[in-house]
Design an enzyme around this catalytic site. Structure first.
Site, short mmCIF file in Angstrom:
data_model
loop_
_atom_site.label_atom_id
_atom_site.label_comp_id
_atom_site.label_asym_id
_atom_site.label_seq_id
_atom_site.Cartn_x
_atom_site.Cartn_y
_atom_site.Cartn_z
N HIS A 132 44.54 -11.07 60.37
CA HIS A 132 45.30 -11.14 59.94
C HIS A 132 46.04 -9.70 61.22
O HIS A 132 47.34 -9.91 61.42
CB HIS A 132 45.25 -9.82 59.13
N CYS B 185 57.15 -23.80 82.05
CA CYS B 185 57.01 -22.54 80.93
C CYS B 185 55.50 -21.74 80.97
O CYS B 185 55.03 -21.36 79.96
CB CYS B 185 57.48 -22.92 79.33
#
Ligand code: PEP
Ligand code: MG
Length: 550
Positions: free
Chosen positions: A208, A507
């Site tokens: 979470h 990237c």
């Protein structure tokens, strides 16, 4: 560690990146564990058993209502998908089997209800924590949250900030929250818009903590056991979410090198756009990141990581759902280039709902391109959803973890076949390969013959080139973006791209580090994609260097 004799000394702790971003601030300790001393006694009579069961039923109803309230708060503040976490907890808490075990402890073993809750739920928690299946393993934190909630309710104890009630407690505002785990109570009890960062002792990438911190765009690092006992409220801390590091008492030099400072107008070389001949794009994982990229005038999205979409949804999204999500991004960018990376799961980013087998070496296992080719149903849904965007925009599709030209060819063949079954304009789709596995560098020219562009994933490249786990603190000193071998590889690839006349960009996170943009220009890499907040820093450095060159 931080003992009184050297309390001002800088200490570094290595954890796990939960959300990228760098932030420097003061600590606020939040405790969810106030139940170390659980009252334990035997119930003497039948009527005390009855009474205990009644007490439990009341608490169960209160906690269920509380979880409903949290779910609706979270749904409003963050999103419906995240709110599901709390509805699922309510469901687990009311599971008839679990309730029967709890009641049995009261009725047959005559334990008081706190004792029964603590024993039964700790047992479940431990069992789940030891399961092979990662998804179920991570559900053990739900059970822990349920246990804490029931015990808090029953004892009327409030979880919260450790210095709550003291005059200096500012309830986490503009501070870094340090906690055992990010819990739902934090979500509802704090003004999250004013939280600078999260550091937690526990909680994996799909926990979470991860889901919420990412949804909120707050830098976060997890997996630092004992940190609650090491730091105090008010200690200075720096989170380097890009590398999973935290520094207690960071020195000024470190802060200056890691925490981006927005360029001030008076700075001689403050620039608005990218200097001529260069391109500074944004890395993004969410719609919020795309908005931040727009806010800083990024030249486009150089890497849209599609994993987070699935991690947040916690299920396989169908073609239509994916299409409408990707379309939002393209529309927000209004014609600026967007590169979508096909799902790159595995390694540090498992998808819990895929019930992936436990692997002893996940970084060398079922991930990236290998996963895509081995999951035709998923591959087809995603490539079609992305391909359909070409009816309204030019798009770029990037394949992760390509190992060689043969694999790249297979990826393209599959894509062309799937796209021939849907509505799209092939002339507006470009395909690219990520260069992040060393073997791909050795076949660079053959790969460039197949694709339209290349993108360097230096995060993984460094890991595979130097055989160094990017998330392991024991070896982090060898994770070195300055290593000459790495720069030989980059130069070789850049020359190969120039020869094939194919665009090449980078990237990986290293492009945003100080000193790197200049070195990249030196090896002919002029397109860089970095976190949105680093764009102005990179542009400034490029402009400064271009000025020196001129
Ligand atoms: C990389 O490996 O450099 C990269 C950009 O991809 P990720 O960090 O998502 O693996
Ligand atoms: Mg990578």
């Amino acid at each position: 560690m931080s003992d009184s004799s050297d309390s001002r000394k800088q200490h570094r702790f290595k954890g796990l990146t939960i959300n990228s971003g760098t932030v420097n601030g003061k600590v606020c300790l939040y405790s969810a564990e106030r139940h170390k001393a659980i009252p334990q006694y035997s119930l003497p009579t039948e009527s005390s058993v009855e009474q205990e069961l009644k007490r439990f039923d009341e608490v169960l109803v209160q906690c269920s209502l509380e979880l409903n309230r949290i779910a609706s708060d979270v749904s409003e503040k963050i999103g419906r998908t995240e709110a599901e976490i709390f509805l699922a907890q309510k469901h687990i808490m009311n599971d008839p089997k679990l309730l029967a075990s709890l009641r049995k402890e009261v009725v047959e073993a005559r334990k008081n209800i706190e004792w029964a809750i603590s024993d039964v739920l700790s047992n479940y928690e431990e069992k789940f924590a030891n399961l092979d299946n990662q998804y179920l393993r991570e559900r053990s934190s739900d059970i822990g949250e349920i246990r804490r909630r029931l015990l808090s309710r029953i004892s009327n104890k409030k979880i919260g900030f450790i210095c709550e009630g003291q005059s200096n407690c500012i309830q986490g505002e503009n501070r870094i929250i340090v906690a055992e785990e990010l819990t739902p109570d934090m979500v509802v009890n704090m003004n999250l818009e004013r939280v600078l960062g999260f550091v937690t002792e526990r909680g994996g990438i799909t926990s979470h903590a991860a889901i919420l911190a990412r949804a909120l765009g707050i830098p976060a690092v997890s997996g630092i056991p004992g940190i609650m006992d090491i730091v105090h409220c008010g200690d200075q801390m720096l989170i380097d979410g890009d590398n999973g590091d935290i520094f207690v008492n960071p020195d000024l030099q470190l802060i200056a090198s890691l925490v981006p400072v927005e360029p001030v107008q008076s700075e001689a070389v403050c620039v608005l756009g990218s200097p001529a001949g260069t391109e500074v794009l944004a890395n993004a994982s969410t719609i919020e990141d795309v908005k931040s990229a727009l806010g800083v005038g990024s030249d486009g999205i150089g890497l849209f990581r599609t994993e987070i979409l699935f991690i947040k949804a916690d299920r396989l999204l169908n073609e239509e759902e994916q299409y409408s999500y990707y379309r939002q991004i393209v529309r927000l960018m209004r014609g600026k280039p967007v590169t979508f990376r096909m799902l790159d799961v595995g390694g540090d980013k498992p998808l819990p709902f895929l019930r992936m087998r436990k692997e002893s070496n996940p970084y060398l296992g079922w991930r990236g391109a290998r996963f895509l080719l081995g999951s035709p149903e998923f591959f087809s849904l995603q490539i079609k959803a992305l391909g359909r965007l070409s009816t309204e925009a030019n798009i770029k599709i990037l394949f992760p973890m390509v190992i060689d030209a043969a694999q790249q060819k297979e990826l393209l063949e599959f894509s062309h076949k799937a796209l021939s079954e849907t509505e799209c304009d092939m002339s507006r789709i470009e395909f690219g390969a990520m260069f992040e596995v060393p073997s791909a560098f050795l076949q660079a020219s053959q790969i460039f013959d197949l694709v339209d562009f290349g993108s360097i994933g230096s995060n993984d490249l460094i890991q595979y080139l130097f055989a160094i786990d990017r998330t392991n603190e024991l070896v982090s000193q060898d994770y070195n973006p300055d290593h000459p071998v790495l720069w030989d590889m980059l130069k070789m690839l850049s020359e190969s791209a120039q020869k094939a006349a194919k665009p090449l960009s980078i990237c990986g996170e290293m492009a945003g580090r100080e000193g790197m943009p200049k070195k990249l220009l030196d090896v002919g890499i002029r397109s860089m994609s970095v976190a949105p907040r680093l764009i102005s820093r990179v542009r400034n450095e490029l402009a400064r260097y271009a000025g020196v060159l001129a």
